[in-house]
Write a protein that holds these residues in place. Structure first.
Motif, PDB file in Angstrom:
ATOM      1  N   THR A 254     -26.096   5.789  -5.603  1.00  0.00           N
ATOM      2  CA  THR A 254     -26.575   6.601  -4.483  1.00  0.00           C
ATOM      3  C   THR A 254     -26.472   8.104  -4.730  1.00  0.00           C
ATOM      4  N   GLY A 255     -25.871   8.502  -5.843  1.00  0.00           N
ATOM      5  CA  GLY A 255     -25.652   9.917  -6.091  1.00  0.00           C
ATOM      6  C   GLY A 255     -24.394  10.444  -5.428  1.00  0.00           C
ATOM      7  N   ASP A 284     -34.298   5.493   5.069  1.00  0.00           N
ATOM      8  CA  ASP A 284     -33.314   6.155   4.216  1.00  0.00           C
ATOM      9  C   ASP A 284     -31.991   6.274   4.964  1.00  0.00           C
ATOM     10  N   ALA A 285     -30.917   6.431   4.220  1.00  0.00           N
ATOM     11  CA  ALA A 285     -29.616   6.640   4.845  1.00  0.00           C
ATOM     12  C   ALA A 285     -29.643   7.915   5.677  1.00  0.00           C
ATOM     13  N   ALA A 286     -28.983   7.878   6.810  1.00  0.00           N
ATOM     14  CA  ALA A 286     -28.926   9.074   7.650  1.00  0.00           C
ATOM     15  C   ALA A 286     -28.177  10.185   6.918  1.00  0.00           C
ATOM     16  N   VAL A 325     -34.239   9.102  -2.898  1.00  0.00           N
ATOM     17  CA  VAL A 325     -33.860   8.432  -4.143  1.00  0.00           C
ATOM     18  C   VAL A 325     -32.354   8.483  -4.382  1.00  0.00           C
ATOM     19  N   ALA A 326     -31.713   9.566  -3.948  1.00  0.00           N
ATOM     20  CA  ALA A 326     -30.256   9.715  -4.114  1.00  0.00           C
ATOM     21  C   ALA A 326     -29.642  10.018  -2.753  1.00  0.00           C
ATOM     22  N   GLN A 550     -31.380  11.692 -11.961  1.00  0.00           N
ATOM     23  CA  GLN A 550     -30.301  12.263 -12.766  1.00  0.00           C
ATOM     24  C   GLN A 550     -29.000  12.322 -11.971  1.00  0.00           C
ATOM     25  N   ALA A 551     -29.123  12.493 -10.650  1.00  0.00           N
ATOM     26  CA  ALA A 551     -27.921  12.446  -9.818  1.00  0.00           C
ATOM     27  C   ALA A 551     -27.286  11.062  -9.868  1.00  0.00           C
TER      28      ALA A 551
END
Length: 645
Positions: A254-255, A284-286, A325-326, A550-551
């Motif tokens: 998840t970064g 997406d996550a809040a 994405v992250a 990349q994260a």
């Protein structure tokens, strides 16, 4: 924002940035430096448009100038060597990063250097009005500037206008040559606004018309003409983070614990609301409290020339794509005061000076021909200093293919051409049912419109519309990490010694297989503002997508990746990349697209077109490394390949 990638205006106006080092030999009294007969030129300070034919005569001695003299610092060779060593997986120093304070102490300017530069400038009659650890800011008249910099300032015709510029390269006394990196402000084209501009409201709302596919191929355009011998699908409504994470092998990463910065110009006044609303509506996550930050300048300039409101969409895309994405990464948006090089350098410098993040996404640039040697050196300063701190910079490669259609000359974009950044190319991405990765092509689009009778596509496949930037630099030497991977046909296209080739890696960019974003926009009459969603693409999407991946990779590694190119190329040819080609099915690929003629509703009718995929000007995505997608796109295993073994 209607354009897919923001353009930076190249100007000789300086900004705060970290320093490239150099050694100063104080062999003569500093106060006498301006009178020393031996001088060293500063490359790139005479612009290419300042020709004898365009010369309109000397600038008045009493005209005012404002100049920034950048300090070179100390140990330039050491800075470059250290930046290379800490970025190379095969080096014993890999990952041995310095803090921002340590980097400044080791490579920054000394008090003696600053004092010597100030003494030289004041002795010439210029007034020092500001000093930072990066530059000395001076004002004065033309006569004093000419004395200080050993050149004559003339007026030159540039297009329909006239600007001031040095008639020959500016220079510095030899005793100060290693203390001064460059000078900006002697050339005043284009004119920089000096008043404080207020940010305008958002642009007029943009919407996609539809019909849409929810995933690639889910809805066939059965009533429209065929293309490549078959019925084609409608363009997707816009992929979501869930689909992109699946396509590029995010897994459960998840970064978390990773900091990502985004640089653009200006600042969207509704970014927090838009990002929060988008995440909630699209799964997406809040956003957590304190997860999204902004670092903004006190004032803004050049809002009309730069189209300030158009940059709101750029920021919105970048922020929402990184979070999609992250979702656990910390995101800091660093807004520049304008789209001019100096202000964007200021934003980059702020990231490095304060180590605001380990990963920096940048969706802006300009053609390489617009980049001057002094500006290139200034950009490389910040990138090298970032590298020694463990900061990696990711730049979109451009949206106009080989740039011939837009500029008349085959060339790459800058700063993506820097050997110290990761240039991100673009693809057309097909994500199928159940978020399954189907294929990618190099992003390049030919467009043909529906005939008047609706029975055929006019002049199919049509003309080149847009595509991922790439190609061979004319000014940057081939870096070590590209040797043995980039084919000689590309690397040596402009020089037998080899040059930098763009891009390094790629991700989704085609707006016809693009990403869904949510943004507050103005009604057509400008009286109301409301949140709405639309599909967007460009390498402006590819850059934050790769930055976010990349994260995830940094989370897997447990330590900053820093300047990633040596590691990216070390994995070349392995299964961690999708090797992207222009026609993966061997049958020709296209999608149907329906747009509102006015961009927001059906009042003025609809425009129906076919968009062929994998048609990027003179550039081609082929097996192995290519100048559209670089080494390829991340596949399952890429993120985890950074995990220590």
């Amino acid at each position: 924002m209607r354009s897919n990638r923001a353009k930076v205006r190249a100007v000789s106006v300086a900004a705060t940035l970290p320093m490239l080092a150099g050694a100063l030999a104080l062999g003569i009294p500093a106060a006498h430096a301006a009178d020393h007969p031996l001088r060293d030129p500063l490359a790139g300070t005479r612009p290419v448009w300042a020709t004898a034919k365009a010369d309109k005569g000397a600038t008045s001695d009493g005209a005012r100038v404002s100049v920034r003299v950048y300090l070179a610092g100390k140990d330039a060779a050491g800075l470059a060597a250290y930046a290379k060593a800490v970025s190379d997986p095969d080096s014993a120093s890999y990952g041995e990063y310095l803090t921002a304070k340590q980097a400044q102490a080791r490579f920054g300017a000394t008090k003696a250097q600053v004092a010597a530069v100030k003494s030289w400038l004041t002795a010439a009659g210029l007034k020092v009005t500001g000093v930072t650890r990066h530059y000395v800011f001076v004002t004065g008249d033309v006569a004093a500037a000419e004395k200080a910099f050993g050149t004559q300032l003339h007026n030159f015709a540039k297009g329909s206008k006239t600007y001031r510029a040095p008639a020959s390269a500016a220079s510095v006394p030899q005793g100060l040559a290693d203390a001064v990196l460059t000078v900006t402000g002697l050339d005043n084209a284009p004119h920089m606004a000096t008043h404080d501009d207020r940010l305008p409201p958002p642009d007029t709302v943009f919407r996609n018309a539809g019909p849409f596919s929810s995933y690639y191929g889910s809805k066939t355009a059965s009533t429209l003409p065929s293309a490549y011998g078959k019925k084609i699908p409608y363009a997707v409504k816009g992929y979501t983070g869930k689909q992109l994470r699946a396509a590029y092998g995010a897994g459960k990463r998840t970064g978390k614990g990773v900091r990502v910065a985004i640089t653009d110009a200006y600042a969207s006044p509704t970014i927090a609301y838009d990002a929060g609303t988008y995440a909630k509506r699209n799964g997406d996550a809040a956003w957590k409290t304190g997860q999204l930050h902004q670092s903004l300048p006190a004032t803004y300039t050049n809002t009309e020339d730069c189209g300030a409101s158009g940059w709101y969409g750029e920021e919105t895309l970048d922020v929402e794509a990184v979070h999609a994405v992250a979702p656990a990464a910390d995101v800091t948006y660093v807004g520049a005061a304008s789209c001019m090089d100096g202000d964007l350098l200021d934003a980059l410098g702020k990231v490095v000076d304060n180590h605001l993040a380990d990963i920096v996404s940048n969706s802006w640039g300009e053609v390489e021909a617009a980049q001057t040697p002094d500006l290139a050196a200034a950009y490389d300063q910040v990138f090298q200093l970032g590298a020694v701190e463990g900061i990696g910079f990711y730049f979109s490669s451009g949206d106009d293919g080989d740039e011939v259609a837009s500029s008349g000359t085959k060339q790459v974009d800058s700063p993506a051409d820097s050997a110290w950044v990761t240039a991100v190319g673009g693809t057309s991405l097909a994500v199928g049912k159940n978020d399954t990765y189907l294929w990618e092509t190099g992003w390049g689009t030919d467009k043909a419109v529906l005939s008047a009778d609706g029975k055929s596509w006019t002049d199919f496949p049509g003309a080149f519309a847009s595509g991922a930037g790439g190609g061979t630099s004319r000014t940057v030497a081939e870096p070590d990490y590209q040797q043995g991977v980039v084919p000689d046909a590309l690397a040596k296209a402009n020089s037998a010694n080899g040059n930098r080739v763009v891009p390094d890696i790629a991700a989704i960019a085609d707006p016809n297989t693009g990403f869904l974003v949510g943004q507050t926009q103005s009604s057509p009459d400008g009286k109301k503002q409301a949140y709405s969603e639309y599909r967007i693409g460009g390498t402006s999407l590819a850059a934050p997508t790769i930055a976010a991946l990349q994260a995830l990779a940094q989370e897997a590694r447990g330590k900053a990746i820093g300047f990633a190119n040596p590691a990216i190329y070390a994995k070349y040819g392995s299964k961690v990349y999708h090797d992207v080609t222009d026609d993966p099915t061997g049958k020709g690929l296209a999608v149907a697209r329906v747009d509102f003629h006015n961009g927001y509703d059906a009042t003025d009718g609809l425009d129906t077109s076919v968009r062929s995929l994998g048609k990027d000007s003179s550039l081609s995505a082929v097996k192995g490394y290519d100048d559209v997608t670089g080494v390829g796109t991340p596949a399952n295993g890429y993120v985890e390949s950074y995990r220590p073994r």
